[in-house]
Design a protein around this motif. Structure first.
Motif, PDB file in Angstrom:
ATOM      1  N   ASP A   1       0.853  -1.181   0.000  1.00 24.06           N
ATOM      2  CA  ASP A   1       0.000   0.000   0.000  1.00 24.06           C
ATOM      3  C   ASP A   1       0.893   1.236   0.000  1.00 24.06           C
ATOM      4  N   GLY A   2       0.693   2.086  -0.999  1.00 22.19           N
ATOM      5  CA  GLY A   2       1.440   3.325  -1.048  1.00 22.19           C
ATOM      6  C   GLY A   2       2.851   3.136  -1.556  1.00 22.19           C
ATOM      7  N   ASN A   3       3.666   4.155  -1.270  1.00 25.43           N
ATOM      8  CA  ASN A   3       5.034   4.203  -1.782  1.00 25.43           C
ATOM      9  C   ASN A   3       6.012   4.387  -0.629  1.00 25.43           C
ATOM     10  N   ILE A   4       5.717   3.745   0.490  1.00 25.32           N
ATOM     11  CA  ILE A   4       6.527   3.888   1.699  1.00 25.32           C
ATOM     12  C   ILE A   4       7.440   2.675   1.832  1.00 25.32           C
ATOM     13  N   VAL A   5       8.697   2.934   2.131  1.00 28.38           N
ATOM     14  CA  VAL A   5       9.677   1.864   2.284  1.00 28.38           C
ATOM     15  C   VAL A   5       9.430   1.120   3.601  1.00 28.38           C
ATOM     16  N   ARG A   6       9.490  -0.194   3.542  1.00 34.00           N
ATOM     17  CA  ARG A   6       9.334  -1.019   4.743  1.00 34.00           C
ATOM     18  C   ARG A   6      10.717  -1.429   5.258  1.00 34.00           C
ATOM     19  N   THR A   7      10.831  -1.530   6.585  1.00 31.99           N
ATOM     20  CA  THR A   7      12.126  -1.783   7.214  1.00 31.99           C
ATOM     21  C   THR A   7      12.031  -2.989   8.138  1.00 31.99           C
ATOM     22  N   CYS A   8      13.020  -3.871   8.038  1.00 32.47           N
ATOM     23  CA  CYS A   8      13.134  -5.021   8.939  1.00 32.47           C
ATOM     24  C   CYS A   8      14.558  -5.053   9.486  1.00 32.47           C
ATOM     25  N   VAL A   9      14.698  -5.236  10.797  1.00 30.16           N
ATOM     26  CA  VAL A   9      16.001  -5.225  11.447  1.00 30.16           C
ATOM     27  C   VAL A   9      16.278  -6.600  12.049  1.00 30.16           C
TER      28      VAL A   9
ATOM     29  N   THR B   1      21.065  -5.326   9.458  1.00 35.48           N
ATOM     30  CA  THR B   1      21.648  -6.215  10.471  1.00 35.48           C
ATOM     31  C   THR B   1      22.404  -5.349  11.474  1.00 35.48           C
ATOM     32  N   SER B   2      22.203  -5.642  12.757  1.00 36.43           N
ATOM     33  CA  SER B   2      22.793  -4.780  13.795  1.00 36.43           C
ATOM     34  C   SER B   2      22.916  -5.542  15.101  1.00 36.43           C
ATOM     35  N   THR B   3      23.941  -5.170  15.864  1.00 35.59           N
ATOM     36  CA  THR B   3      24.093  -5.724  17.210  1.00 35.59           C
ATOM     37  C   THR B   3      23.318  -4.903  18.236  1.00 35.59           C
ATOM     38  N   ASP B   4      22.844  -3.722  17.858  1.00 34.59           N
ATOM     39  CA  ASP B   4      22.048  -2.890  18.762  1.00 34.59           C
ATOM     40  C   ASP B   4      20.612  -3.420  18.781  1.00 34.59           C
ATOM     41  N   ASN B   5      20.137  -3.762  19.942  1.00 38.64           N
ATOM     42  CA  ASN B   5      18.822  -4.382  20.041  1.00 38.64           C
ATOM     43  C   ASN B   5      17.724  -3.418  20.456  1.00 38.64           C
ATOM     44  N   ALA B   6      18.059  -2.370  21.175  1.00 39.88           N
ATOM     45  CA  ALA B   6      17.033  -1.539  21.810  1.00 39.88           C
ATOM     46  C   ALA B   6      16.780  -0.215  21.115  1.00 39.88           C
ATOM     47  N   VAL B   7      17.406   0.041  19.974  1.00 33.82           N
ATOM     48  CA  VAL B   7      17.329   1.387  19.405  1.00 33.82           C
ATOM     49  C   VAL B   7      16.593   1.425  18.067  1.00 33.82           C
ATOM     50  N   TRP B   8      15.914   0.329  17.703  1.00 30.85           N
ATOM     51  CA  TRP B   8      15.269   0.287  16.382  1.00 30.85           C
ATOM     52  C   TRP B   8      13.754   0.352  16.499  1.00 30.85           C
ATOM     53  N   SER B   9      13.273   1.228  17.340  1.00 32.07           N
ATOM     54  CA  SER B   9      11.820   1.333  17.543  1.00 32.07           C
ATOM     55  C   SER B   9      11.105   1.861  16.310  1.00 32.07           C
ATOM     56  N   ARG B  10      11.811   2.577  15.434  1.00 30.67           N
ATOM     57  CA  ARG B  10      11.180   3.151  14.253  1.00 30.67           C
ATOM     58  C   ARG B  10      11.018   2.139  13.127  1.00 30.67           C
ATOM     59  N   SER B  11      11.580   0.972  13.250  1.00 29.01           N
ATOM     60  CA  SER B  11      11.493  -0.029  12.190  1.00 29.01           C
ATOM     61  C   SER B  11      10.118  -0.700  12.196  1.00 29.01           C
TER      62      SER B  11
ATOM     63  N   PHE C   1      21.540  -2.982   4.760  1.00 33.41           N
ATOM     64  CA  PHE C   1      22.545  -2.248   5.531  1.00 33.41           C
ATOM     65  C   PHE C   1      23.154  -3.234   6.517  1.00 33.41           C
ATOM     66  N   ASP C   2      24.364  -3.686   6.214  1.00 36.62           N
ATOM     67  CA  ASP C   2      24.997  -4.732   7.007  1.00 36.62           C
ATOM     68  C   ASP C   2      25.848  -4.125   8.118  1.00 36.62           C
ATOM     69  N   ASP C   3      25.682  -4.695   9.336  1.00 40.41           N
ATOM     70  CA  ASP C   3      26.463  -4.278  10.509  1.00 40.41           C
ATOM     71  C   ASP C   3      26.255  -2.792  10.802  1.00 40.41           C
ATOM     72  N   ALA C   4      24.987  -2.392  10.859  1.00 31.65           N
ATOM     73  CA  ALA C   4      24.659  -0.970  11.003  1.00 31.65           C
ATOM     74  C   ALA C   4      24.736  -0.520  12.452  1.00 31.65           C
ATOM     75  N   ARG C   5      25.146   0.725  12.619  1.00 33.22           N
ATOM     76  CA  ARG C   5      25.096   1.412  13.916  1.00 33.22           C
ATOM     77  C   ARG C   5      23.962   2.416  13.835  1.00 33.22           C
ATOM     78  N   SER C   6      23.043   2.345  14.753  1.00 30.80           N
ATOM     79  CA  SER C   6      21.794   3.086  14.639  1.00 30.80           C
ATOM     80  C   SER C   6      22.010   4.582  14.458  1.00 30.80           C
ATOM     81  N   ARG C   7      22.865   5.204  15.279  1.00 28.67           N
ATOM     82  CA  ARG C   7      23.034   6.650  15.215  1.00 28.67           C
ATOM     83  C   ARG C   7      23.691   7.093  13.918  1.00 28.67           C
ATOM     84  N   GLU C   8      24.451   6.219  13.290  1.00 29.94           N
ATOM     85  CA  GLU C   8      25.134   6.587  12.061  1.00 29.94           C
ATOM     86  C   GLU C   8      24.304   6.315  10.806  1.00 29.94           C
ATOM     87  N   VAL C   9      23.389   5.369  10.874  1.00 27.37           N
ATOM     88  CA  VAL C   9      22.730   4.907   9.658  1.00 27.37           C
ATOM     89  C   VAL C   9      21.353   5.520   9.455  1.00 27.37           C
TER      90      VAL C   9
END
Length: 531
Positions: free
Chosen positions: A326-334, A441-451, A418-426
């Motif tokens: 639906d629509g033209n919005i990019v979907r994100t999976c972490v 893909t990321s080792t940060d577990n608690a910072v991807w609430s927007r995904s 985006f492989d081995d991403a750091r949330s604040r940088e990516v």
């Protein structure tokens, strides 16, 4: 020759001879239009294209537009047909068929295995600005319902309904059977001929009329063709076959040509099983016909596809990126998890399993700001087909915005990893618009609430480890005393494999390797005690 075949072969000659050679005001031309308005359509007008009275008509062009619209709608019906459908008769039943008396009225129908008609349809096209009247539409519907028994009847047209035609649609949709004749009399009161047709309908034919519908299709030819491409690609994707924009256009054109050829043949039926087989033509055949593969193209340093199969996680990822959008919005999976747990390999496995769904796949090294900038510069050069040497060094923000703009403008579906991403940088580098999916893909577990979706990648299950041969069982020498001990041995699959493969390569016995298991475990899992 059957009526539908005769129409398909003769329409173009008749239209050009009667309308192109003769002036528009010629008596023959007027007689032909008069016959068409009264339902006595001759060969010249069997293309069912209605034009404004008094306007100059290029007969060949009118016929071509009518055929194109008719066959595109036929192809749509065949793609959308349920498994119950067995055969599509293009241009309706043949001369030897006993299922219908009025063979000319049906442009296509769908038949099941038992020979029952599921849908009988006539397709009418009109020029720009033309409207469909209630009287002409009702005339077609009565011919359809009197032609034979069908579960559904459809009049498909690209014209807009006038006020009375809209009232006809409402009556067919909402009026109950006992009141239907009375409601239709009110709608058709201005036409004695329509009232006569209504009164001639038997009780059974009136019930059939209740199952009739008028389908108004206001799409342009380009929009219909685009929908054909999307439906055909979705069908091929369900069977794990790929198709890009150019190869899709090639396949749609081939299927339309086959429909035209069968319409002109003595036997105009097309088995749905044969049609579906043609639609699932091998990827290699499409590649050879096109000269290159225009789907599943991967750009970037993708990590090797793992041997370990983790179906549950792959299914979760596929659920995060559904086919219908639906629509033209990019979907994100972490994908989150400890370093070395297999996140990048899992992303690579998703690519290998689902590459056919995408026109373009982009792998970005996102471990640092420098690697992000470098990856986007390379991606910019790839999308714009420019060499790195020819580009001046631009600000990273400009490069990022240009890549995002190029991705948003792509007509096909794409995937960016985006492989081995750091949330604040990516975060600033993630695209927001386009027909695309973003896998992180990321080792940060608690910072991807927007995904849109977050999947935690842990150690392999017992079944996954067993199927992959990821641990070594040593009877008697190292028996798991309890179920928990067995599970713990599974979690140690990495050191066990390392030890087993290492000593096996040096022709050591497995019994000798067992002696070193506590040492290996202490190296790889120092926090655990070895029993």
């Amino acid at each position: 020759m059957p009526g539908g075949c005769r129409a398909s072969v003769g329409k173009r000659w008749a239209l050009t001879s009667e309308l192109k050679v003769r002036p528009h005001g010629h008596p023959m031309a007027r007689r032909r239009r008069w016959d068409t308005r009264r339902g006595n359509s001759c060969v010249a007008f069997s293309s069912k294209c209605w034009t404004q009275r008094g306007s100059k008509v290029d007969g060949g062009r009118v016929a071509a537009r009518g055929f194109r619209f008719q066959y595109m709608r036929t192809l749509e019906a065949m793609i959308a047909a349920s498994d119950e459908a067995h055969l599509c008769r293009i241009e309706g039943p043949g001369r030897d068929s006993t299922s219908t008396d009025d063979k000319e009225v049906v442009d296509f129908d769908l038949i099941d295995n038992a020979g029952r008609c599921l849908v009988a349809a006539q397709v009418k096209s009109g020029g720009s600005g033309r409207t469909a009247s209630a009287h002409s539409s009702f005339s077609v519907l009565t011919r359809l319902v009197r032609s034979g028994v069908s579960q559904r009847y459809e009049l498909i047209t690209n014209m807009a309904p006038d006020r009375q035609c809209s009232a006809l649609v409402d009556a067919l949709t909402s009026a109950p059977i006992p009141d239907l004749r009375e409601e239709l009399e009110k709608v058709l009161s201005r036409s004695e001929r329509s009232l006569h047709l209504l009164h001639m309908l038997s009780a059974e034919e009136l019930q059939r009329l209740k199952r009739a519908r008028i389908v108004f299709d206001h799409r342009t030819d380009a929009e219909i063709r685009s929908n054909l491409y999307q439906c055909l690609r979705s069908y091929r994707n369900r069977h794990r076959a790929g198709m890009g924009e150019r190869s899709g256009g090639l396949l749609v054109g081939y299927l339309l040509d086959e429909i035209h050829a069968k319409a002109a043949s003595e036997t105009s039926g097309w088995l749905l099983s044969d049609f579906r087989q043609e639609s699932l033509i091998e990827d290699e055949t499409l590649l050879q016909a096109l000269g290159r593969q225009d789907w599943g193209a991967i750009y970037g340093p993708v990590v090797p596809v793992p041997d370990v199969n983790r179906p549950s996680l792959l299914e979760d990822m596929e659920t995060a990126f559904p086919e219908l959008r639906d629509g033209n919005i990019v979907r994100t999976c972490v994908l989150t998890g400890l370093s070395g747990i297999g996140k990048s390999s899992l992303a690579s496995a998703y690519l290998a399993r689902n590459a056919f769904k995408y026109d373009l796949i982009l792998w970005i090294e996102a471990g640092s700001q420098e690697s992000l900038v470098m990856s986007f510069r390379k991606l910019d050069a790839h999308l714009t087909r420019a060499s790195n040497a020819s580009r001046t060094v631009e600000d990273a923000t400009l490069v990022r915005e240009r890549v995002h703009s190029l991705l948003a403008a792509l007509p096909g579906r794409w995937l960016m990893v985006f492989d081995d991403a750091r949330s604040r940088e990516v975060f600033d580098w993630l695209p927001n618009l386009g027909r695309g999916d973003v896998l992180i893909t990321s080792t940060d577990n608690a910072v991807w609430s927007r995904s849109d979706c977050k999947i935690s990648v842990g150690s392999m299950s017992i079944d996954e480890a067993t199927s992959a041969g990821a641990y070594v069982t040593v009877p008697n020498a190292y028996p798991p005393a309890t179920e928990s001990s067995r599970k713990r041995s599974i979690r140690w699959h990495s050191p066990l494999n390392v030890g087993h493969w290492h000593w096996n390569s040096h022709a050591a016995t497995l019994k000798a390797a067992v002696c070193h298991l506590p040492t290996l475990a202490s190296i790889f899992i120092p926090s655990r005690s070895v029993h």
